[in-house]
Design a protein around this motif. Sequence first.
Motif, short mmCIF file in Angstrom:
data_model
loop_
_atom_site.label_atom_id
_atom_site.label_comp_id
_atom_site.label_asym_id
_atom_site.label_seq_id
_atom_site.Cartn_x
_atom_site.Cartn_y
_atom_site.Cartn_z
N LEU A 49 0.85 -1.19 0.00
CA LEU A 49 0.00 0.00 0.00
C LEU A 49 0.89 1.24 0.00
CD1 LEU A 49 -2.63 1.65 0.43
CD2 LEU A 49 -2.43 1.13 2.87
N ARG A 50 0.66 2.14 -0.97
CA ARG A 50 1.44 3.38 -1.04
C ARG A 50 0.82 4.40 -0.08
NH1 ARG A 50 1.63 8.28 -4.22
NH2 ARG A 50 3.79 8.93 -4.67
N GLU A 51 1.52 4.71 0.98
CA GLU A 51 1.02 5.63 1.99
C GLU A 51 1.50 7.06 1.78
OE1 GLU A 51 2.19 3.55 5.61
OE2 GLU A 51 0.10 2.85 5.78
N GLY A 52 2.48 7.23 0.91
CA GLY A 52 2.99 8.56 0.60
C GLY A 52 4.11 8.43 -0.40
N PRO A 53 4.63 9.55 -0.91
CA PRO A 53 5.71 9.50 -1.89
C PRO A 53 6.90 8.67 -1.39
CG PRO A 53 4.82 11.71 -1.75
CD PRO A 53 4.18 10.93 -0.64
N GLY A 54 7.25 7.63 -2.13
CA GLY A 54 8.38 6.79 -1.76
C GLY A 54 8.16 5.89 -0.58
N HIS A 55 6.91 5.82 -0.08
CA HIS A 55 6.64 5.03 1.12
C HIS A 55 5.54 4.00 0.84
CE1 HIS A 55 5.06 4.75 5.53
NE2 HIS A 55 5.87 3.76 5.22
N TRP A 56 5.93 2.74 0.76
CA TRP A 56 5.00 1.63 0.57
C TRP A 56 5.05 0.71 1.78
CZ3 TRP A 56 2.27 0.77 -4.16
CH2 TRP A 56 2.60 1.67 -5.19
N ARG A 57 3.89 0.29 2.25
CA ARG A 57 3.81 -0.62 3.40
C ARG A 57 3.32 -1.99 2.93
NH1 ARG A 57 -0.46 -1.55 7.26
NH2 ARG A 57 -1.62 0.22 6.38
N CYS A 58 4.05 -3.03 3.28
CA CYS A 58 3.64 -4.38 2.95
C CYS A 58 2.49 -4.79 3.87
CB CYS A 58 4.80 -5.35 3.12
SG CYS A 58 4.40 -7.05 2.68
N ILE A 59 1.38 -5.25 3.28
CA ILE A 59 0.19 -5.57 4.07
C ILE A 59 -0.27 -7.01 3.85
CG2 ILE A 59 -0.59 -3.18 4.18
CD1 ILE A 59 -2.67 -3.91 2.00
N ASP A 60 0.63 -7.88 3.35
CA ASP A 60 0.19 -9.22 2.97
C ASP A 60 0.49 -10.30 3.99
OD1 ASP A 60 2.95 -10.09 2.53
OD2 ASP A 60 2.87 -8.98 0.65
N ALA A 61 0.92 -9.95 5.20
CA ALA A 61 1.35 -10.96 6.18
C ALA A 61 0.27 -12.02 6.43
CB ALA A 61 1.75 -10.29 7.49
N THR A 62 -0.98 -11.61 6.52
CA THR A 62 -2.05 -12.57 6.85
C THR A 62 -2.50 -13.38 5.63
OG1 THR A 62 -3.65 -10.75 6.62
CG2 THR A 62 -2.90 -11.30 8.84
N ALA A 63 -1.89 -13.14 4.47
CA ALA A 63 -2.18 -13.95 3.29
C ALA A 63 -1.04 -14.92 2.99
CB ALA A 63 -2.42 -13.06 2.07
N GLN A 64 -0.04 -14.94 3.84
CA GLN A 64 1.12 -15.79 3.64
C GLN A 64 0.95 -17.15 4.32
OE1 GLN A 64 3.59 -14.85 1.47
NE2 GLN A 64 2.14 -13.16 1.15
N ALA A 65 1.84 -18.09 4.01
CA ALA A 65 1.79 -19.42 4.60
C ALA A 65 2.10 -19.36 6.09
CB ALA A 65 2.78 -20.34 3.89
N ALA A 66 1.43 -20.21 6.85
CA ALA A 66 1.61 -20.22 8.30
C ALA A 66 3.05 -20.57 8.70
CB ALA A 66 0.65 -21.22 8.95
N ASP A 67 3.73 -21.37 7.86
CA ASP A 67 5.10 -21.75 8.19
C ASP A 67 6.13 -20.74 7.73
OD1 ASP A 67 5.12 -22.12 5.46
OD2 ASP A 67 5.35 -24.30 5.53
N GLY A 68 5.67 -19.65 7.09
CA GLY A 68 6.57 -18.59 6.66
C GLY A 68 7.33 -18.87 5.38
N LYS A 69 7.09 -20.02 4.74
CA LYS A 69 7.79 -20.33 3.50
C LYS A 69 7.24 -19.51 2.34
CE LYS A 69 9.04 -25.07 4.76
NZ LYS A 69 8.92 -26.51 4.38
#
Length: 308
Positions: A133-153
């Motif tokens: 998610l682009r929150e401002g110029p040059g600043h993007w926040r990753c918001i996909d943690a809860t869509a990733q595999a439970a084991d982190g792979k």
Amino acid sequence: MLTDIAQLDTARLAISTGCVRYADLAYLVVTDRKLAKEKVPHSTILSIDGGKVGGIDLHWAVASVAVCHQPQERLIAVGQWGQVRVLGGGENAEEPPIHDGKLDPSHRGPLREVRAVARGRAYAVGTGRQCYLREGPGHWRCIDATAQAADGKPLTDKSFESIDGFSDQEVYAVGWDGEIWGWNGTRWQQFQSPTNVALHKVICAPDGHVYACGKMGVVVKGRGTNWEIVEHAVTEETFWGMAAFEDRIYLSTTHLLYVIDARGLQPFQPAEDPPTSCYHLSAADGVMWSIGFTEVFEMAAHRWTRLL
């Protein structure tokens, strides 16, 4: 430099994508066929402003473009490895690549699409169910943690191919294996999908429904936890583009257009000068563009016009 879009040499240049900003301002992304064959990373962003054409050359391949309205109204061009170019409001700037701590596309896989959710902020999605998610110029926040595999792979066999939303608290992403996910502003939830084929495009339409389309002519419709196949026997070709325009949903394969109306899914063949090269669709400010590899058409006020 081109002075008119009709002068674009499609024997030398291929159109990869584009978007409409206003009725008199749109953008096309083109690549040189020879350089592409030699696998040289590059793109040119063409701005078509009131009939005048300007170009910006980039040393990376643009994956997707979108006009976003927050925090400022800008065209956001994103490369598959997270490169970012911003245009508009007198600005023409290369921003730092998308990056959030140790998370960025250069380590996780290519991006597929950037989209303005509810005409607001930019969201970028890609393989491995990436979402930023682009929150401002040059600043993007990753918001996909809860869509990733439970084991982190790493999810090498999963992808978010397209994203759209009614608001920042109701966002939808679709991808491989027919996956449909929803973001409520805090976390992702996977919904039961009525298909297992790849979905390439999703839109949140003015009629209050979410539509997605993809391989084998599949179209799904729903919202929240309820999804269904839009039954038809019209085509089994892959859908790549989709746009809501004039109370209808338009879809595109690489060479034909379709429309969803009161009769269901139907071929859309203009009586005069039908397209033979389609791919992406973009609508804004009362106009819709059909953007093919070699042809561009505009629909406005029920008129179908060839631009290229």
